[in-house]
Design a protein around this motif. Structure first.
Motif, PDB file in Angstrom:
ATOM      1  N   UNK A  47     -17.141 -19.521   6.538  1.00  0.00           N
ATOM      2  CA  UNK A  47     -17.673 -18.516   7.473  1.00  0.00           C
ATOM      3  C   UNK A  47     -18.674 -17.569   6.813  1.00  0.00           C
ATOM      4  N   UNK A  49     -17.726 -15.465   4.078  1.00  0.00           N
ATOM      5  CA  UNK A  49     -17.094 -14.420   3.266  1.00  0.00           C
ATOM      6  C   UNK A  49     -17.249 -14.817   1.813  1.00  0.00           C
ATOM      7  N   UNK A  93     -18.485 -12.038   6.250  1.00  0.00           N
ATOM      8  CA  UNK A  93     -19.128 -13.089   7.050  1.00  0.00           C
ATOM      9  C   UNK A  93     -20.111 -12.554   8.083  1.00  0.00           C
ATOM     10  N   UNK A  94     -19.891 -11.361   8.578  1.00  0.00           N
ATOM     11  CA  UNK A  94     -20.764 -10.838   9.652  1.00  0.00           C
ATOM     12  C   UNK A  94     -22.214 -10.678   9.195  1.00  0.00           C
ATOM     13  N   UNK A  96     -23.742 -12.825   7.138  1.00  0.00           N
ATOM     14  CA  UNK A  96     -24.237 -14.090   6.561  1.00  0.00           C
ATOM     15  C   UNK A  96     -24.653 -15.087   7.640  1.00  0.00           C
ATOM     16  N   UNK A  97     -25.787 -15.756   7.411  1.00  0.00           N
ATOM     17  CA  UNK A  97     -26.295 -16.774   8.341  1.00  0.00           C
ATOM     18  C   UNK A  97     -26.069 -18.189   7.848  1.00  0.00           C
TER      19      UNK A  97
ATOM     20  N   UNK B   1     -14.553 -16.215  13.860  1.00  0.00           N
ATOM     21  CA  UNK B   1     -15.604 -16.382  12.849  1.00  0.00           C
ATOM     22  C   UNK B   1     -16.296 -17.730  13.067  1.00  0.00           C
ATOM     23  N   UNK B   2     -17.615 -17.721  12.850  1.00  0.00           N
ATOM     24  CA  UNK B   2     -18.413 -18.925  13.097  1.00  0.00           C
ATOM     25  C   UNK B   2     -18.646 -19.669  11.775  1.00  0.00           C
ATOM     26  N   UNK B   3     -18.544 -20.985  11.822  1.00  0.00           N
ATOM     27  CA  UNK B   3     -18.823 -21.770  10.617  1.00  0.00           C
ATOM     28  C   UNK B   3     -20.315 -21.781  10.320  1.00  0.00           C
ATOM     29  N   UNK B   4     -20.674 -21.572   9.073  1.00  0.00           N
ATOM     30  CA  UNK B   4     -22.099 -21.466   8.726  1.00  0.00           C
ATOM     31  C   UNK B   4     -22.513 -22.388   7.594  1.00  0.00           C
ATOM     32  N   UNK B   5     -21.686 -23.360   7.298  1.00  0.00           N
ATOM     33  CA  UNK B   5     -22.033 -24.281   6.208  1.00  0.00           C
ATOM     34  C   UNK B   5     -23.193 -25.168   6.649  1.00  0.00           C
ATOM     35  N   UNK B   6     -24.196 -25.267   5.831  1.00  0.00           N
ATOM     36  CA  UNK B   6     -25.325 -26.155   6.130  1.00  0.00           C
ATOM     37  C   UNK B   6     -25.869 -26.748   4.831  1.00  0.00           C
ATOM     38  N   UNK B  14     -34.878 -22.049   7.029  1.00  0.00           N
ATOM     39  CA  UNK B  14     -34.731 -20.739   7.689  1.00  0.00           C
ATOM     40  C   UNK B  14     -35.819 -19.772   7.235  1.00  0.00           C
TER      41      UNK B  14
END
Lengths: 147, 104
Positions: A47, A49, A93-94, A96-97, B1-6, B14
């Motif tokens: 996420x 963190x 996490x808030x 982070x993209x 929470x959103x998954x952001x793994x890329x 980006x």
């Protein structure tokens, strides 16, 4: 700031203003608003963190000042790591993209405690590549199999 | 929470032309070096970089002409790694390709 040439050299960056309370002359510095922070960390969860082991340098501030954050991480860990010791989460996490799992992402530099010295063979190669304008070729070698 | 793994490639995409990037780490320590090297393989241009003590990652972007401006307090690699070669190449001489805003 007073007594330095910075005020004259960068008039778009510094302004002298009067303090509204005391009337004293003060130097105001324009804030930077980065679009992205690019931060390599030792541990992040899926996420975003993130934990930084060893010195933070200014990375916690950079992450707050930026509109967005891209993390590269030595490894992705379970969120339980953050839940066990919430105060050790340097970047939440808030902010982070993107999270990219990239072991060795700080090479040929140092990432405590994973690799503790600069790889000087690679550094010499980098210095030569800068001089000859061949850094993209050096990049292709370093990123082989990762793109 | 959103998954952001890329993937690295997705994250590199980006970054758009003209963006200001804050580079983490310090000198040769914990810089996102491979990410910066990845950007040199992308068509992105006119970037700007900032950090209190930018190091090898910012040096890669400035030295390859990807970034044309750096805001910093100190720009170097420290110890045996010495001065920042890409920054020097871009900023010294008669026709610099990057501008430094020191003390920012």
């Amino acid at each position: 700031m007073w007594g330095s040439d910075l005020l004259e050299q960068n008039p778009d960056f510094y302004k002298v203003m009067e303090c509204p309370w005391t009337g004293e002359k003060v130097v105001c510095v324009r804030s930077l608003r980065p679009d992205y922070s690019i931060i390599h960390v030792q541990e992040a969860d899926i996420y975003g963190n993130a934990r930084i082991l060893g010195p933070n340098y200014q990375d916690v501030l950079l992450s707050r000042a930026s509109g967005h954050v891209i993390l590269t991480t030595e490894r992705i860990v379970g969120t339980y790591r953050m839940q066990e010791e919430p105060k050790l989460t340097a970047i939440p996490h808030i902010l982070v993209d993107a999270v990219v799992e990239l072991p060795g992402g700080a090479k040929h530099g140092i990432c405590y405690p994973e690799y503790l010295t600069v790889d000087f063979d690679l550094h010499k190669e980098y210095q030569k590549a800068v001089k000859s304008g061949e850094v993209p070729k050096f990049a292709e070698k370093m990123l082989e199999g990762r793109l | 929470m959103k998954e952001k793994v890329m993937s690295l490639d997705q994250a590199l995409n980006l970054v758009q032309d003209g963006m200001l990037l804050a580079m983490g780490g310090n000198g040769m320590h914990r810089n996102a070096t491979l990410f910066a090297l990845g950007l040199t393989l992308k068509p992105v241009k006119d970037l700007k970089v900032c950090a209190a003590a930018p190091g090898i990652a910012a040096d890669i972007l400035v030295g390859t002409g990807k970034a044309d401006r750096a805001y910093f307090g100190f720009f170097g690699l420290e110890n045996e790694a010495g001065l920042a070669p890409g920054m020097r190449k871009a900023m010294q001489g008669a026709n610099p390709t990057a501008k430094a805003t020191e003390g920012s």
